[in-house]
Design a protein around this motif. Structure first.
Motif, PDB file in Angstrom:
ATOM      1  N   ILE A 109      41.645  32.213  35.612  1.00  0.00           N
ATOM      2  CA  ILE A 109      40.770  32.977  36.499  1.00  0.00           C
ATOM      3  C   ILE A 109      39.348  32.973  35.926  1.00  0.00           C
ATOM      4  O   ILE A 109      39.149  33.288  34.755  1.00  0.00           O
ATOM      5  N   THR A 110      38.365  32.602  36.747  1.00  0.00           N
ATOM      6  CA  THR A 110      36.970  32.554  36.308  1.00  0.00           C
ATOM      7  C   THR A 110      36.131  33.673  36.929  1.00  0.00           C
ATOM      8  O   THR A 110      35.018  33.925  36.475  1.00  0.00           O
ATOM      9  N   ARG A 111      36.636  34.320  37.955  1.00  0.00           N
ATOM     10  CA  ARG A 111      36.010  35.518  38.525  1.00  0.00           C
ATOM     11  C   ARG A 111      37.132  36.463  38.931  1.00  0.00           C
ATOM     12  O   ARG A 111      38.052  36.072  39.659  1.00  0.00           O
ATOM     13  N   THR A 112      37.073  37.701  38.460  1.00  0.00           N
ATOM     14  CA  THR A 112      38.132  38.692  38.651  1.00  0.00           C
ATOM     15  C   THR A 112      38.561  38.805  40.113  1.00  0.00           C
ATOM     16  O   THR A 112      37.725  38.831  41.012  1.00  0.00           O
ATOM     17  N   ILE A 113      39.875  38.899  40.305  1.00  0.00           N
ATOM     18  CA  ILE A 113      40.463  39.174  41.617  1.00  0.00           C
ATOM     19  C   ILE A 113      40.680  40.683  41.689  1.00  0.00           C
ATOM     20  O   ILE A 113      41.386  41.248  40.862  1.00  0.00           O
ATOM     21  N   GLN A 114      40.059  41.327  42.659  1.00  0.00           N
ATOM     22  CA  GLN A 114      40.203  42.776  42.825  1.00  0.00           C
ATOM     23  C   GLN A 114      41.546  43.103  43.486  1.00  0.00           C
ATOM     24  O   GLN A 114      42.062  42.316  44.287  1.00  0.00           O
ATOM     25  N   GLY A 134      44.343  44.733  45.951  1.00  0.00           N
ATOM     26  CA  GLY A 134      44.353  44.949  47.391  1.00  0.00           C
ATOM     27  C   GLY A 134      43.932  43.753  48.221  1.00  0.00           C
ATOM     28  O   GLY A 134      43.487  43.909  49.347  1.00  0.00           O
ATOM     29  N   GLY A 135      44.034  42.562  47.671  1.00  0.00           N
ATOM     30  CA  GLY A 135      43.733  41.361  48.453  1.00  0.00           C
ATOM     31  C   GLY A 135      42.361  40.774  48.241  1.00  0.00           C
ATOM     32  O   GLY A 135      41.923  39.925  49.014  1.00  0.00           O
ATOM     33  N   GLY A 136      41.663  41.202  47.191  1.00  0.00           N
ATOM     34  CA  GLY A 136      40.345  40.648  46.896  1.00  0.00           C
ATOM     35  C   GLY A 136      40.409  39.170  46.548  1.00  0.00           C
ATOM     36  O   GLY A 136      41.441  38.654  46.134  1.00  0.00           O
ATOM     37  N   VAL A 137      39.289  38.491  46.737  1.00  0.00           N
ATOM     38  CA  VAL A 137      39.204  37.063  46.434  1.00  0.00           C
ATOM     39  C   VAL A 137      38.421  36.872  45.150  1.00  0.00           C
ATOM     40  O   VAL A 137      37.330  37.415  44.995  1.00  0.00           O
ATOM     41  N   GLY A 138      38.980  36.109  44.220  1.00  0.00           N
ATOM     42  CA  GLY A 138      38.307  35.738  42.986  1.00  0.00           C
ATOM     43  C   GLY A 138      38.165  34.231  42.936  1.00  0.00           C
ATOM     44  O   GLY A 138      38.258  33.560  43.966  1.00  0.00           O
ATOM     45  N   ARG A 139      37.967  33.689  41.744  1.00  0.00           N
ATOM     46  CA  ARG A 139      37.860  32.244  41.548  1.00  0.00           C
ATOM     47  C   ARG A 139      38.752  31.832  40.397  1.00  0.00           C
ATOM     48  O   ARG A 139      39.018  32.621  39.486  1.00  0.00           O
ATOM     49  N   MET A 140      39.219  30.587  40.444  1.00  0.00           N
ATOM     50  CA  MET A 140      40.015  30.049  39.348  1.00  0.00           C
ATOM     51  C   MET A 140      39.648  28.593  39.132  1.00  0.00           C
ATOM     52  O   MET A 140      39.120  27.932  40.018  1.00  0.00           O
ATOM     53  N   LYS A 158      42.230  39.943  35.976  1.00  0.00           N
ATOM     54  CA  LYS A 158      40.934  39.870  35.293  1.00  0.00           C
ATOM     55  C   LYS A 158      40.521  38.444  34.958  1.00  0.00           C
ATOM     56  O   LYS A 158      41.371  37.571  34.744  1.00  0.00           O
ATOM     57  N   GLU A 159      39.200  38.258  34.865  1.00  0.00           N
ATOM     58  CA  GLU A 159      38.629  36.985  34.442  1.00  0.00           C
ATOM     59  C   GLU A 159      39.220  36.584  33.096  1.00  0.00           C
ATOM     60  O   GLU A 159      39.398  37.417  32.212  1.00  0.00           O
ATOM     61  N   GLY A 160      39.548  35.300  32.931  1.00  0.00           N
ATOM     62  CA  GLY A 160      40.110  34.787  31.690  1.00  0.00           C
ATOM     63  C   GLY A 160      41.627  34.770  31.661  1.00  0.00           C
ATOM     64  O   GLY A 160      42.225  34.161  30.787  1.00  0.00           O
ATOM     65  N   THR A 161      42.270  35.422  32.629  1.00  0.00           N
ATOM     66  CA  THR A 161      43.733  35.479  32.676  1.00  0.00           C
ATOM     67  C   THR A 161      44.305  34.134  33.089  1.00  0.00           C
ATOM     68  O   THR A 161      43.799  33.476  34.000  1.00  0.00           O
ATOM     69  N   VAL A 162      45.378  33.718  32.431  1.00  0.00           N
ATOM     70  CA  VAL A 162      46.110  32.514  32.817  1.00  0.00           C
ATOM     71  C   VAL A 162      47.029  32.891  33.976  1.00  0.00           C
ATOM     72  O   VAL A 162      47.714  33.912  33.935  1.00  0.00           O
ATOM     73  N   VAL A 163      47.019  32.061  35.029  1.00  0.00           N
ATOM     74  CA  VAL A 163      47.814  32.329  36.227  1.00  0.00           C
ATOM     75  C   VAL A 163      48.624  31.102  36.626  1.00  0.00           C
ATOM     76  O   VAL A 163      48.345  29.988  36.170  1.00  0.00           O
ATOM     77  N   HIS A 164      49.614  31.332  37.479  1.00  0.00           N
ATOM     78  CA  HIS A 164      50.378  30.257  38.107  1.00  0.00           C
ATOM     79  C   HIS A 164      49.947  30.166  39.567  1.00  0.00           C
ATOM     80  O   HIS A 164      50.134  31.128  40.313  1.00  0.00           O
ATOM     81  N   PRO A 165      49.351  29.043  40.000  1.00  0.00           N
ATOM     82  CA  PRO A 165      49.067  28.860  41.423  1.00  0.00           C
ATOM     83  C   PRO A 165      50.395  28.683  42.166  1.00  0.00           C
ATOM     84  O   PRO A 165      51.217  27.852  41.785  1.00  0.00           O
ATOM     85  N   ILE A 166      50.623  29.473  43.197  1.00  0.00           N
ATOM     86  CA  ILE A 166      51.898  29.459  43.907  1.00  0.00           C
ATOM     87  C   ILE A 166      51.801  28.725  45.233  1.00  0.00           C
ATOM     88  O   ILE A 166      52.640  27.897  45.562  1.00  0.00           O
TER      89      ILE A 166
END
Length: 92
Positions: A32-37, A39-45, A63-71
């Motif tokens: 994640i490069t921009r935090t996802i809020q 309740g459905g907020g849009v961030g960047r990865m 939060k920004e910097g978190t490792v995620v799995h794209p689903i």
């Protein structure tokens, strides 16, 4: 265990119910490069050498910097889940 409907197209003709742990066990990772809020907020990865819009699949903040799995990808937006997030956890 929480389950989600994952579709292979927008019409949902190939929809199936899948447990989150089943998907994250073998999926790729992104950051994640921009935090996802919450309740459905849009961030960047950052994923596959490209920056993408991203939303949390369960509405949780990530939060920004978190490792995620794209689903799942719909258009230019990926739905993701944070690395290590247990399927039973509720959104914060």
């Amino acid at each position: 265990m929480r389950e989600f409907i994952l579709t292979t197209n927008r019409r949902g003709s190939n929809a199936r119910t899948t447990s989150l742990s089943e998907v994250t066990a073998s999926s790729e990772i992104a950051r994640i490069t921009r935090t996802i809020q919450a309740g459905g907020g849009v961030g960047r990865m950052y994923f596959r050498a490209t920056y993408w819009s991203a939303r949390s699949i369960d509405g949780a903040a990530i939060k920004e910097g978190t490792v995620v799995h794209p689903i799942q990808r719909i258009g230019n937006t990926w739905y993701v889940v944070a690395e290590g997030r247990a399927p039973e956890q509720e959104a914060a």
